[in-house]
Design a protein around this motif. Structure first.
Motif, mmCIF file in Angstrom:
data_model
loop_
_atom_site.group_PDB
_atom_site.id
_atom_site.type_symbol
_atom_site.label_atom_id
_atom_site.label_comp_id
_atom_site.label_asym_id
_atom_site.label_seq_id
_atom_site.Cartn_x
_atom_site.Cartn_y
_atom_site.Cartn_z
ATOM 1 N N ALA A 197 0.839 -1.206 0.000
ATOM 2 C CA ALA A 197 0.000 0.000 0.000
ATOM 3 C C ALA A 197 0.874 1.255 0.000
ATOM 4 N N ALA A 198 1.994 1.220 0.726
ATOM 5 C CA ALA A 198 2.905 2.370 0.745
ATOM 6 C C ALA A 198 3.536 2.597 -0.627
ATOM 7 N N LEU A 199 3.920 1.504 -1.289
ATOM 8 C CA LEU A 199 4.483 1.620 -2.639
ATOM 9 C C LEU A 199 3.435 2.172 -3.599
ATOM 10 N N GLY A 200 2.204 1.673 -3.495
ATOM 11 C CA GLY A 200 1.135 2.173 -4.350
ATOM 12 C C GLY A 200 0.863 3.645 -4.119
ATOM 13 N N THR A 201 0.978 4.093 -2.875
ATOM 14 C CA THR A 201 0.770 5.508 -2.570
ATOM 15 C C THR A 201 1.852 6.362 -3.223
#
Length: 368
Positions: A197-201
């Protein structure tokens, strides 16, 4: 929920119980306008009643398996909490000329953060119900300080790289002490999903930056070609045009940050919700939020664009469409229907909103 209504069990012996959201933009606009006008006329006093009316409207139009959610907070309790919040803010502001006192207040606020988080969660959950059953938060301040210390120690020692582990520690404390009636919520391990999720953000932030730059460039180009920029420079001077450019850049930058943060919050919430279970002796259920990433990207970019073009007046429409998109793909997959939950639980209403309002002042992320 109608106990006479039976749901067919899908393959695997699980019931799929859907959430529904029936609020309308027109009704919410009326509520928003009335709340805003009365809050201004009463110099902010009506804001407590405005909060209760808003929460009751939004929760009252949210259902799960036909059972309706409700909000039971009292305006007077919220008003008292906000008065204490204003006193705390005033003390912080007027102590700026006294560095030692200013630092002492800051340290006190940091030290009180776990306790405030517990008080806020108790108030919010105790005043929220589904199908006449109250939610409840049983976490203690001591456990809150332990979770707070572990998560912050991980963040500091890892220079922020262990953020998913720290988030999981905090959320497992919050979720593990939350109940609906006699059913307890649990958060399953989700560190890897939080990293994704952090990478996607980060990728979403780049997309939003490119989109914001393109839209800002198009608006600036249109102003130049139409002669509007030249007219402002002639009428008010080059300095005025420069100041207008700075304001426009600041607005678009702020909207980019808002869109990125909104995406991050939704991406993290999707992970946490999809790893949350509801457990009782005769019932085992899990939440499923099947919201596609492309819809999240489009939602927050279009929200950002609507805010820019409407100068903020599109906020009620944005809030309703965002809640609708969030709740439509949300469901509860259960080993049986929710008749396994007892319909009656003792009234655990809580009328002390001090912790809730102070937590909002300090922008504590309570995960709810």
């Amino acid at each position: 929920m109608n106990q006479d209504q039976h749901h067919p069990a899908p393959p695997g012996g699980k019931y799929v119980l859907s959430f529904a959201f029936t609020a309308t933009t027109r009704a919410y606009y009326r509520l928003w306008l009335v709340n805003m006008v009365l809050t201004i006329v009463t110099l902010g006093i009506y804001s407590a009643w405005a909060k209760v009316r808003t929460q009751k409207y939004l929760l009252g139009h949210t259902t799960l398996d036909g059972g309706r959610f409700d909000y039971h907070g009292k305006p007077i309790a919220i008003l008292k909490g906000r008065l204490i919040m204003l006193l705390a803010l005033a003390a912080w502001t007027f102590s700026e000329s006294l560095p030692l006192l200013h630092a002492a207040i800051a340290l006190l606020a940091i030290a009180a953060a776990p306790w405030l988080g517990v008080q806020a969660l108790r108030f919010r959950l105790a005043n929220t119900s589904w199908n006449q059953m109250r939610f409840h938060f049983s976490g203690s301040s001591a456990d809150s300080y332990k979770a707070f210390a572990k998560s912050w120690a991980l963040l500091i020692l890892s220079l922020g790289l262990a953020w998913p582990w720290a988030t999981q520690i905090k959320q497992r404390f919050i979720t593990g002490h939350s109940t609906l009636g006699q059913a307890r919520l649990q958060l399953q391990p989700c560190t890897g999903a939080l990293y994704r999720a952090a990478l996607g953000t980060a990728l979403a932030a780049v997309c939003y930056l490119l989109g914001t730059g393109m839209i800002g460039g198009m608006i600036w180009q249109a102003a130049t070609l139409s002669g509007l920029a030249h007219g402002i420079a002639v009428q008010f001077g080059e300095a005025a045009l420069t100041q207008l450019d700075i304001v426009f850049f600041a607005m678009t930058s702020a909207l980019w940050v808002m869109a990125t943060l909104a995406y991050a919050r939704m991406a993290i919430s999707r992970v946490l919700i999809n790893h949350t279970t509801l457990q009782l002796a005769a019932l085992e259920a899990c939440l499923v939020w099947s919201l596609p990433t492309r819809q999240m990207l489009g939602l927050h970019f279009s929200n950002m664009l609507a805010l820019l073009l409407s100068l903020g007046l599109a906020w009620p429409w944005i809030r309703i469409r965002t809640l609708r998109l969030q709740l439509q793909p949300l469901s509860l997959r259960s080993s049986s229907d929710l008749s396994a939950l007892p319909l009656y639980t003792p009234d655990n209403r809580l009328d002390d909103a001090r912790g809730d309002e102070l937590a909002e002042l300090m922008a504590l992320d309570l995960g709810w």
